[in-house]
Design an enzyme around this catalytic site. Structure first.
Site, mmCIF file in Angstrom:
data_model
loop_
_atom_site.group_PDB
_atom_site.id
_atom_site.type_symbol
_atom_site.label_atom_id
_atom_site.label_comp_id
_atom_site.label_asym_id
_atom_site.label_seq_id
_atom_site.Cartn_x
_atom_site.Cartn_y
_atom_site.Cartn_z
ATOM 1 N N LYS A 53 45.169 32.185 32.704
ATOM 2 C CA LYS A 53 44.299 33.256 33.191
ATOM 3 C C LYS A 53 44.952 33.978 34.340
ATOM 4 C CE LYS A 53 39.827 34.723 34.227
ATOM 5 N NZ LYS A 53 40.427 36.033 33.966
ATOM 6 N N LYS B 210 46.356 28.537 42.192
ATOM 7 C CA LYS B 210 44.982 28.863 42.615
ATOM 8 C C LYS B 210 43.968 28.100 41.758
ATOM 9 C CE LYS B 210 45.965 33.533 44.215
ATOM 10 N NZ LYS B 210 45.570 34.920 44.344
ATOM 11 N N LYS C 122 49.797 36.019 34.055
ATOM 12 C CA LYS C 122 49.823 37.315 34.760
ATOM 13 C C LYS C 122 50.477 38.345 33.862
ATOM 14 C CE LYS C 122 48.605 38.961 38.800
ATOM 15 N NZ LYS C 122 47.502 38.467 39.633
ATOM 16 N N THR D 273 36.824 38.288 46.081
ATOM 17 C CA THR D 273 37.995 37.891 46.858
ATOM 18 C C THR D 273 37.666 37.952 48.346
ATOM 19 O OG1 THR D 273 39.439 38.701 45.119
ATOM 20 C CG2 THR D 273 40.438 38.412 47.281
ATOM 21 N N ASN E 229 40.478 46.985 48.028
ATOM 22 C CA ASN E 229 39.389 46.136 47.525
ATOM 23 C C ASN E 229 39.203 44.909 48.428
ATOM 24 O OD1 ASN E 229 38.692 43.571 45.820
ATOM 25 N ND2 ASN E 229 37.716 45.272 44.772
ATOM 26 N N SER F 98 35.913 35.186 38.432
ATOM 27 C CA SER F 98 36.359 35.514 37.072
ATOM 28 C C SER F 98 36.026 34.363 36.129
ATOM 29 C CB SER F 98 37.876 35.727 37.034
ATOM 30 O OG SER F 98 38.167 37.089 37.186
HETATM 31 P P1 NAD Z 1 44.237 47.753 46.794
HETATM 32 O O1 NAD Z 1 45.268 48.499 46.025
HETATM 33 O O2 NAD Z 1 42.794 47.976 46.536
HETATM 34 O O3 NAD Z 1 44.460 47.993 48.387
HETATM 35 C C1 NAD Z 1 45.704 47.837 48.999
HETATM 36 C C2 NAD Z 1 45.615 48.318 50.448
HETATM 37 O O4 NAD Z 1 46.894 48.075 51.059
HETATM 38 C C3 NAD Z 1 45.345 49.816 50.585
HETATM 39 O O5 NAD Z 1 44.566 50.068 51.726
HETATM 40 C C4 NAD Z 1 46.758 50.394 50.768
HETATM 41 O O6 NAD Z 1 46.744 51.630 51.460
HETATM 42 C C5 NAD Z 1 47.377 49.293 51.608
HETATM 43 N N1 NAD Z 1 48.839 49.334 51.556
HETATM 44 C C6 NAD Z 1 49.643 49.630 50.501
HETATM 45 N N2 NAD Z 1 50.933 49.621 50.878
HETATM 46 C C7 NAD Z 1 50.941 49.300 52.187
HETATM 47 C C8 NAD Z 1 51.970 49.153 53.143
HETATM 48 N N3 NAD Z 1 53.248 49.341 52.837
HETATM 49 N N4 NAD Z 1 51.603 48.820 54.410
HETATM 50 C C9 NAD Z 1 50.302 48.647 54.736
HETATM 51 N N5 NAD Z 1 49.299 48.786 53.884
HETATM 52 C C10 NAD Z 1 49.610 49.117 52.621
HETATM 53 O O7 NAD Z 1 44.641 46.204 46.581
HETATM 54 P P2 NAD Z 1 43.692 44.921 46.755
HETATM 55 O O8 NAD Z 1 43.073 44.609 45.449
HETATM 56 O O9 NAD Z 1 42.870 45.057 47.978
HETATM 57 O O10 NAD Z 1 44.828 43.809 46.980
HETATM 58 C C11 NAD Z 1 45.465 43.645 48.233
HETATM 59 C C12 NAD Z 1 46.210 42.318 48.227
HETATM 60 O O11 NAD Z 1 45.291 41.250 47.952
HETATM 61 C C13 NAD Z 1 47.305 42.219 47.146
HETATM 62 O O12 NAD Z 1 48.351 41.401 47.634
HETATM 63 C C14 NAD Z 1 46.599 41.499 46.016
HETATM 64 O O13 NAD Z 1 47.507 40.841 45.159
HETATM 65 C C15 NAD Z 1 45.747 40.525 46.817
HETATM 66 N N6 NAD Z 1 44.616 40.016 46.048
HETATM 67 C C16 NAD Z 1 43.606 40.847 45.654
HETATM 68 C C17 NAD Z 1 42.580 40.342 44.881
HETATM 69 C C18 NAD Z 1 41.432 41.208 44.467
HETATM 70 O O14 NAD Z 1 40.504 40.682 43.827
HETATM 71 N N7 NAD Z 1 41.419 42.482 44.797
HETATM 72 C C19 NAD Z 1 42.571 38.982 44.526
HETATM 73 C C20 NAD Z 1 43.612 38.155 44.954
HETATM 74 C C21 NAD Z 1 44.633 38.687 45.727
#
Ligand code: NAD
Length: 430
Positions: free
Chosen positions: A86, A110, A122, A206, A237, A364
């Protein structure tokens, strides 16, 4: 306030990636250490160091101008000894085979940490979604599902959203899979819209999970959440919902950032105001003149620092300047191995990504369970179940770290690989 410097975040991100240790290699280093600490023989490491299956696909997409463009996609299945694999699908120009492999291993970890009946998977497509029209995005999403359909399914490998994919894309993918299989298959994918069998609480899962582990970590460090100074890198997010939950819990969110810069106010930022103004990419700082850089943000004096943006943000270079007492990794891979060593030596508690951001895969899993049983839970039920899972998992990892005299990251890997290794042993694989 310091004036924001003009920057091209996409270019900067690409250059940063090149400098840093390959994510797959650093993951393998900790997996080996975890298995050695647990006393497993070399062949278990040989089995778990790479995904057991990796599919590369070429996806032809008819573009709006009539031309056909060919996209490359991947699906990695790390290990299915425990159960079906998953994990999410990301759409990004920098997606590589090694990144997808590493991310599939993290999903296995995880699932092991929060004790789900899954292995890790993935997927990714090399593309720039902001350059695709709505209909091109739909054709690409459907094409990907056709290309990987033989190796995925509700009891084989279950995709989900990740970077730049959302509930609409999950809906198209589920619809395509249902057409291929000729039956309605909500359990094929998670992160769906509510009307198509999505779960309450999935979108905020998350951030909710991160909030719970912050609360537990703060208790251990004797830091009251009320009034705690919190800095969050990333306002997408994960970061934006987290900022809201922290603000609602009475913490002072003194810094937030996006790809273009950061906002800082020692008295605490007005998070509701910022949430109303951010766009769907998590961008808000461009509306302000007085900004600081992401580098300055990470080094702010605060109690809790949450990287919630991208990989390799805390490195050997800036680790000595970090002033936070607790770092909770909402992003995947924000801290390098070298930085982890420096910070641990300085007594800073790091709650690692594989534990801190596991709320998403947990909900999920709840979505998949509800799809399989055809009976749906209320938001309160989902939250109550998530709370129990996150609290139990946090303390399991923390206690392992204390008992074995290791840092939280190694402890999380030890907890994460153990179930997989045991399942593989019982099956007679190793
Ligand atoms: P997203 O795309 O919704 O948001 C990313 C944020 O990071 C945005 O505000 C963007 O402007 C900022 N960003 C991008 N590049 C950047 C940089 N160079 N410097 C500073 N900020 C920057 O992504 P998300 O879903 O919030 O995910 C963020 C992190 O959390 C990722 O590493 C993702 O793998 C991890 N994550 C997310 C989830 C989820 O459910 N959304 C779950 C597990 C892990």
């Amino acid at each position: 306030m310091i004036e924001r410097k003009a920057a091209d975040p996409v270019k900067e991100e690409g250059e940063k990636k090149k400098e840093n240790l390959n994510l797959l290699t650093s993951t393998q280093i900790i997996i080996r250490e975890a298995l050695e600490k647990l006393g497993y023989p070399e062949q278990v490491y040989e089995l778990l160091k790479e995904p057991m299956r990796m599919l590369t696909v070429r996806i032809p997409v008819r573009m709006d101008d009539g031309n056909v463009k060919i996209f490359t996609g991947y699906r990695a299945q790390h290990n299915d000894a425990v159960g079906p694999t998953k994990g999410g699908v990301r759409f990004h120009p920098d997606v590589t085979e090694d990144e997808v492999k590493a991310l599939s291993i993290w999903m296995s970890l995880k699932s092991g940490i929060v004790d789900l009946p899954y292995g890790g998977g993935k997927g990714g497509i090399v593309c720039n979604p902001s350059e695709l029209s709505f209909r091109e995005l739909e054709r690409l999403s459907r094409g990907y599902v056709r290309a990987i359909s033989q190796i995925v399914g509700p009891t084989k490998d279950i995709p989900a959203p990740d970077v730049a994919t959302n509930s609409q894309i999950m809906a198209w993918m589920m619809d395509e899979y249902s057409h291929i299989r000729e039956f309605d298959s909500p359990g094929f994918i998670t992160g769906k819209p509510l009307v198509l069998g999505g779960s309450h609480g999935r979108e905020t899962a998350t951030a909710k999970g991160v909030t719970i582990v912050i609360r537990e970590a703060a208790k251990l460090k004797g830091i009251p959440l009320e009034g705690a100074r919190v800095v969050i890198q990333g306002f997408g997010n994960a970061g934006s919902y987290l900022a809201k939950f922290m603000y609602d819990a009475g913490a002072k969110v003194i810094g937030i950032s996006d790809a273009y810069g950061a906002l800082y106010d020692e008295e605490g930022l007005d998070i509701d105001y910022l949430l109303e103004r951010r766009d769907s990419f998590g961008t808000v700082t461009r509306l302000f003149k007085d900004t600081i850089t992401n580098k300055e943000l990470l080094e702010l004096d605060c109690d809790i620092l949450v990287p919630a943006a991208i990989e390799n943000q805390i490195t050997a270079e800036n680790a000595p300047n970090i002033k936070a007492k607790i770092i909770v990794e909402a992003a995947n891979g924000p801290t390098t191995l070298e930085a982890t060593k420096i910070l641990t030596k300085r007594g800073i508690l790091i709650v690692p990504d594989v534990l801190a951001s596991s709320g998403g895969v947990t909900v999920s899993y709840f979505e998949w369970v509800q799809n399989n049983q055809g009976y749906y839970w209320s938001e309160e039920e989902v939250e109550e179940k998530l709370e129990k899972v996150m609290v139990r998992s946090f303390h399991n990892v923390y206690n392992t770290a204390q008992q074995r005299g290791v840092d939280m990251r190694l402890a999380a890997y030890m907890v994460g690989v153990r179930k997989m290794a045991e399942a593989a042993r019982f099956r007679g694989w190793v």
